[in-house]
Design an enzyme around this catalytic site. Structure first.
Site, mmCIF file in Angstrom:
data_model
loop_
_atom_site.group_PDB
_atom_site.id
_atom_site.type_symbol
_atom_site.label_atom_id
_atom_site.label_comp_id
_atom_site.label_asym_id
_atom_site.label_seq_id
_atom_site.Cartn_x
_atom_site.Cartn_y
_atom_site.Cartn_z
ATOM 1 N N CYS A 65 42.978 -5.730 -36.235
ATOM 2 C CA CYS A 65 42.845 -4.304 -36.777
ATOM 3 C C CYS A 65 43.150 -4.144 -38.125
ATOM 4 C CB CYS A 65 43.251 -3.209 -36.169
ATOM 5 S SG CYS A 65 43.043 -3.288 -34.280
ATOM 6 N N HIS A 115 44.097 3.438 -38.988
ATOM 7 C CA HIS A 115 43.253 2.681 -37.938
ATOM 8 C C HIS A 115 43.259 3.779 -36.821
ATOM 9 C CE1 HIS A 115 42.268 -0.140 -35.103
ATOM 10 N NE2 HIS A 115 43.328 -0.333 -34.485
ATOM 11 N N ASN A 123 38.200 2.742 -30.768
ATOM 12 C CA ASN A 123 38.740 1.543 -31.372
ATOM 13 C C ASN A 123 37.793 0.530 -31.601
ATOM 14 O OD1 ASN A 123 40.317 -0.144 -32.481
ATOM 15 N ND2 ASN A 123 42.021 -0.111 -30.944
HETATM 16 N N1 ACO Z 1 42.893 6.394 -16.595
HETATM 17 C C1 ACO Z 1 43.686 6.978 -15.557
HETATM 18 N N2 ACO Z 1 44.874 6.468 -15.547
HETATM 19 C C2 ACO Z 1 45.374 5.449 -16.475
HETATM 20 C C3 ACO Z 1 44.306 4.869 -17.199
HETATM 21 C C4 ACO Z 1 43.019 5.501 -17.187
HETATM 22 N N3 ACO Z 1 42.020 4.680 -18.264
HETATM 23 N N4 ACO Z 1 44.909 3.810 -18.078
HETATM 24 C C5 ACO Z 1 46.217 3.778 -17.636
HETATM 25 N N5 ACO Z 1 46.211 4.757 -16.624
HETATM 26 C C6 ACO Z 1 47.466 4.907 -15.796
HETATM 27 C C7 ACO Z 1 48.435 3.633 -15.453
HETATM 28 O O1 ACO Z 1 48.100 2.904 -14.660
HETATM 29 C C8 ACO Z 1 49.881 4.235 -15.395
HETATM 30 O O2 ACO Z 1 49.849 4.799 -13.966
HETATM 31 P P1 ACO Z 1 51.218 4.503 -13.153
HETATM 32 O O3 ACO Z 1 52.218 5.574 -13.840
HETATM 33 O O4 ACO Z 1 50.888 4.936 -11.779
HETATM 34 O O5 ACO Z 1 51.581 3.069 -13.220
HETATM 35 C C9 ACO Z 1 49.778 5.658 -16.287
HETATM 36 O O6 ACO Z 1 48.413 5.808 -16.585
HETATM 37 C C10 ACO Z 1 50.533 5.539 -17.481
HETATM 38 O O7 ACO Z 1 50.102 4.167 -18.170
HETATM 39 P P2 ACO Z 1 50.591 3.808 -19.463
HETATM 40 O O8 ACO Z 1 50.101 2.372 -20.000
HETATM 41 O O9 ACO Z 1 52.236 4.056 -19.874
HETATM 42 O O10 ACO Z 1 50.114 4.942 -20.454
HETATM 43 P P3 ACO Z 1 50.089 5.162 -21.897
HETATM 44 O O11 ACO Z 1 50.481 6.435 -22.058
HETATM 45 O O12 ACO Z 1 50.911 4.129 -22.665
HETATM 46 O O13 ACO Z 1 48.702 5.125 -22.512
HETATM 47 C C11 ACO Z 1 47.345 3.545 -23.716
HETATM 48 C C12 ACO Z 1 48.080 3.772 -22.461
HETATM 49 C C13 ACO Z 1 46.307 4.637 -24.161
HETATM 50 C C14 ACO Z 1 46.705 2.183 -23.579
HETATM 51 C C15 ACO Z 1 48.450 3.488 -24.798
HETATM 52 O O14 ACO Z 1 49.695 2.772 -24.416
HETATM 53 C C16 ACO Z 1 47.969 3.041 -26.186
HETATM 54 O O15 ACO Z 1 47.288 3.609 -26.919
HETATM 55 N N6 ACO Z 1 48.496 1.867 -26.712
HETATM 56 C C17 ACO Z 1 48.316 1.380 -28.178
HETATM 57 C C18 ACO Z 1 46.865 0.891 -28.204
HETATM 58 C C19 ACO Z 1 46.727 0.292 -29.554
HETATM 59 O O16 ACO Z 1 47.297 0.981 -30.666
HETATM 60 N N7 ACO Z 1 46.104 -0.746 -30.017
HETATM 61 C C20 ACO Z 1 45.976 -1.259 -31.240
HETATM 62 C C21 ACO Z 1 45.718 -2.300 -31.761
HETATM 63 S S1 ACO Z 1 44.182 -2.785 -30.869
HETATM 64 C C22 ACO Z 1 43.743 -4.355 -31.506
HETATM 65 O O17 ACO Z 1 44.151 -4.974 -32.146
HETATM 66 C C23 ACO Z 1 42.368 -4.728 -31.107
#
Ligand code: ACO
Length: 355
Positions: free
Chosen positions: A142, A282, A312
């Site tokens: 990214c 980003h 993204n």
């Molecule tokens: N729909 C419903 N529930 C979901 C989904 C979904 N799409 N995805 C995850 N969950 C659930 C999980 O299974 C978990 O359930 P559980 O508590 O029963 O185990 C719950 O939601 C919470 O999961 P988390 O992973 O803790 O959710 P979080 O709030 O961290 O959000 C996310 C996840 C959106 C991926 C976040 O962590 C994020 O944005 N991370 C950064 C991503 C990023 O910045 N990438 C940049 C680089 S990308 C690149 O380089 C190509």
């Protein structure tokens, strides 16, 4: 003897004066490097959160609250990183009133290139018929667009006659596991491009800050297809050709590293928060962007956001956002702009630009 002595003193004084004139002139004349134009391309197909509800166990509410994304663009089967990159490059060329013959170097930032080799930049060079340009790819996820701008700036500093085309293009849908609800809701496809050349006035890139932290290489990774795990029946069965992510860890690192990079370039530029016209971060997650906005104490209208429509697109998010902000007249000549990114590697980068 006395006359020779005084003559020598006068000559020394003249040399000293000339030396400082040259140094002073050098400082004043230090040529900046500017973005002449920015273009972008988005595939036609829109994939909404409602569409994703039919594909995996998710909901529009969860995706919107946790990421801010409402829809994203998905490339057709005939579209690739190269074809989208060509479209973005043509947009940038047309906006600059230039032709492919005017380009000396093509840098392509991508993690979803058409092939392992040759480079996607060579495919773009062929399609544009940019005959005199040499071309190479960079892999900084990214952060690839800011890395590319920084490389271009340094190149032009050593040869101000050169003009560089930077293309950031990603077909993330090709490395997305459409059965994994954690990642498939995040990513989209698209391309952005910028043309960069020596500036003839005060506009241009001021400061840049590039960082890498390989310690966390495995938190955001495509495990197979490279020399460590070449493609095999087993890697296919284990879905190792898709992008995997430890979301929480990536999130925490993204907030810290993007904030640090942004603060550093803003301080080094001698700007304060009110000087900033637009922060273009980003576009990965609205919560990451909000955390950075609050830490930099910026108002909402000082931050450009399009991830609700585009998602993204890795290296492409910043040039797409920059291109759209320019089309919407959110940036005018003389405005102070900050770019900041974070991605796999981990990589992070910040840049200040006076437009
Ligand atoms: N729909 C419903 N529930 C979901 C989904 C979904 N799409 N995805 C995850 N969950 C659930 C999980 O299974 C978990 O359930 P559980 O508590 O029963 O185990 C719950 O939601 C919470 O999961 P988390 O992973 O803790 O959710 P979080 O709030 O961290 O959000 C996310 C996840 C959106 C991926 C976040 O962590 C994020 O944005 N991370 C950064 C991503 C990023 O910045 N990438 C940049 C680089 S990308 C690149 O380089 C190509």
């Amino acid at each position: 003897m006395g006359r020779v002595f005084y003559k020598q003193i006068i000559l020394n004084f003249i040399s000293f004066f000339e030396y400082w004139s040259i140094i002073g002139e050098g400082e004043n004349m230090k040529q900046k490097v500017k973005l002449v134009s920015v273009g972008h391309y988005l595939p036609e197909k829109i994939l909404t959160n409602a569409d994703l509800e039919k594909m995996v166990d998710t909901s529009d509410e969860w995706i919107t609250q946790r990421t801010g994304i409402k829809e994203r663009r998905i490339a057709s089967s005939g579209e690739t990183a190269a074809t989208m990159g060509v479209m973005a490059a043509k947009d940038a060329l047309q906006k600059a009133g230039l032709s492919a013959d005017d380009i000396d170097i093509i840098i392509c930032a991508t993690i979803t290139g058409d092939y392992q080799t040759p480079s996607t930049s060579c495919l773009i060079q062929k399609e544009l018929a940019a005959k005199k340009a040499f071309a190479f790819d960079i892999s900084a996820a990214c952060s690839g667009f800011i890395y590319g701008l920084d490389i271009a700036e340094k190149y032009i500093a050593s040869d101000p006659s050169k003009r560089v085309l930077i293309v950031a293009t990603e077909k993330l849908s090709s490395v997305t596991d459409w059965k994994d609800r954690v990642t498939c809701v995040l990513f989209g496809d698209g391309a952005g491009a910028a043309i960069v050349e020596a500036s003839n006035d005060s506009s241009g890139i001021l400061r840049s800050e590039l960082n890498s932290n390989g310690d966390n290489y495995d938190l955001l990774i495509i495990k197979a297809g490279g020399s460590k795990n070449p493609a095999s029946q087993l890697t296919l069965e284990q879905s190792q050709h898709f992008l995997e992510m430890q979301g929480n860890e990536v999130f925490k690192n993204a907030v810290t590293d993007m904030k640090n990079a942004a603060v550093k370039v803003v301080e080094c530029s001698g700007w304060n928060k009110d000087d900033i016209k637009l922060l273009i971060p980003h576009q990965a997650n609205i919560r990451i962007i909000e955390a950075i906005r609050k830490r930099l104490k910026l108002k909402k209208d000082q931050v450009y956001i399009n991830l609700h429509k585009i998602g993204n697109t890795s290296a492409s998010t910043i040039p797409i956002a920059l291109s759209q902000a320019l089309e919407e007249s959110r940036i005018q000549k003389g405005d102070k702009i900050v770019l900041v990114s974070f991605g796999a590697g981990f990589t992070s980068a910040g840049m200040t630009i006076e437009w």
